[in-house]
Enzyme design. Structure first.
Site, PDB file in Angstrom:
ATOM      1  N   ASN A 210     -59.405 -87.153   5.368  1.00  0.00           N
ATOM      2  CA  ASN A 210     -58.013 -86.901   4.994  1.00  0.00           C
ATOM      3  C   ASN A 210     -57.813 -86.650   3.510  1.00  0.00           C
ATOM      4  O   ASN A 210     -56.900 -85.912   3.128  1.00  0.00           O
ATOM      5  CB  ASN A 210     -57.135 -88.090   5.401  1.00  0.00           C
TER       6      ASN A 210
ATOM      7  N   SER B 242     -48.140 -85.785   4.993  1.00  0.00           N
ATOM      8  CA  SER B 242     -47.407 -86.375   6.116  1.00  0.00           C
ATOM      9  C   SER B 242     -46.139 -86.995   5.556  1.00  0.00           C
ATOM     10  O   SER B 242     -46.058 -87.275   4.353  1.00  0.00           O
ATOM     11  CB  SER B 242     -48.265 -87.461   6.788  1.00  0.00           C
TER      12      SER B 242
ATOM     13  N   TYR C 110     -54.354 -94.672   6.963  1.00  0.00           N
ATOM     14  CA  TYR C 110     -53.873 -93.292   7.097  1.00  0.00           C
ATOM     15  C   TYR C 110     -52.813 -93.011   6.040  1.00  0.00           C
ATOM     16  O   TYR C 110     -52.844 -91.977   5.364  1.00  0.00           O
ATOM     17  CB  TYR C 110     -53.301 -93.090   8.498  1.00  0.00           C
TER      18      TYR C 110
ATOM     19  N   LYS D  97     -52.738 -90.248   2.849  1.00  0.00           N
ATOM     20  CA  LYS D  97     -51.718 -89.217   2.692  1.00  0.00           C
ATOM     21  C   LYS D  97     -50.951 -89.377   1.381  1.00  0.00           C
ATOM     22  O   LYS D  97     -50.520 -88.384   0.787  1.00  0.00           O
ATOM     23  CB  LYS D  97     -50.776 -89.225   3.893  1.00  0.00           C
TER      24      LYS D  97
END
Length: 257
Positions: free
Chosen positions: A106, A137, A150, A154
């Site tokens: 990511n 995101s 996560y 981001k």
């Protein structure tokens, strides 16, 4: 910016949002579309070719965690078409129990791909400028308690992209850097999500988020194509519930000179 006659490299172009964006972009008479993905879907690539036979479509099996693979894949693009005009960094996973894998795909892979591409796109070096769109995101703008890893990845994409979107860099390179933030979208990212949360007791808040309203990937992909064409350096856009919105970030600190 019209993308007609341009060369586009799309990392993660066979994912749901990425593929829908590719389907939209290819109707714009691109010169070429390079689809970089770890997924191998020849039927999907063939379908792209059939949408607009005037655009040359190339597929590259791409490992974003390998700097050598990134370097070679982008060099192959230059060898084939000389210029990269658009780079979209769209690879991403949700798997908080595997911290290194999440960050490598990511964030670190996105950074390495961007840094490898910039000298190839720089108008004062080998390129003619263009646009880089990094997919973050809404959880790169707001906390995501069920998926803290996560979310951290981001937030990293957001900080990296906003930093490269400084007007100083754009003046030198001619490369606009834009951040695109999908809201909750109906994609496989949500599959088996109960096993992907940060902690076991993240499930209660995670399931509440997972059952909130989503949008279709077709809508999000069309928004992404629109953002590419806007070439709005330093900008942040949210695609949420069928609406594309430009974000004005809060400024909490500025240096004193």
């Amino acid at each position: 910016m019209s993308v007609a006659g341009k060369n586009v490299v799309f990392v993660g172009g066979l994912g749901f949002i990425g593929y829908e964006a590719c389907k939209t972009l290819i109707t714009r008479d691109l010169a070429s579309l390079f689809v970089f993905d770890i997924l191998d879907k020849p039927e999907a690539v063939k379908a792209l070719e059939e949408i607009n036979p005037k655009t040359k479509v190339y597929y590259t099996k791409f490992d974003i965690t390998s700097k050598d693979n990134i370097k070679q894949s982008l060099a192959d693009v230059i060898a084939k078409v000389q210029y990269i005009d658009v780079l979209v960094n769209g690879a991403g996973i949700l798997n908080d129990p595997n911290v290194e894998w999440t960050m490598n795909i990511n964030l670190i892979g996105l950074i390495n791909t961007t840094l490898e591409a910039i000298p190839l796109m720089d108008k004062n070096k080998k390129g003619r400028g263009g646009v880089i769109v990094n997919i973050a995101s809404v959880l790169g703008l707001e906390p995501g308690p069920p998926a803290a890893i996560y979310c951290a990845s981001k937030f990293g994409v957001m900080g990296f992209s906003r930093s490269l979107g400084d007007p100083h860099y754009y003046e030198h390179t001619g490369i606009a850097v834009v951040t695109f933030c999908p809201g909750l979208t109906d994609t496989p990212l949500k599959n088996n999500v109960a096993t992907k949360y940060t902690f076991d007791y993240s499930k209660e808040i995670g399931e509440k988020l997972n059952h909130s309203k989503t949008q279709k990937p077709e809508v999000c992909g069309a928004h992404l194509a629109q953002v590419i064409e806007l070439r709005d350096n330093g900008a942040i856009y949210i695609s949420n519930q069928g609406t594309l919105t430009k974000v004005k970030p809060s400024v909490y600190w500025e240096p004193t000179y």
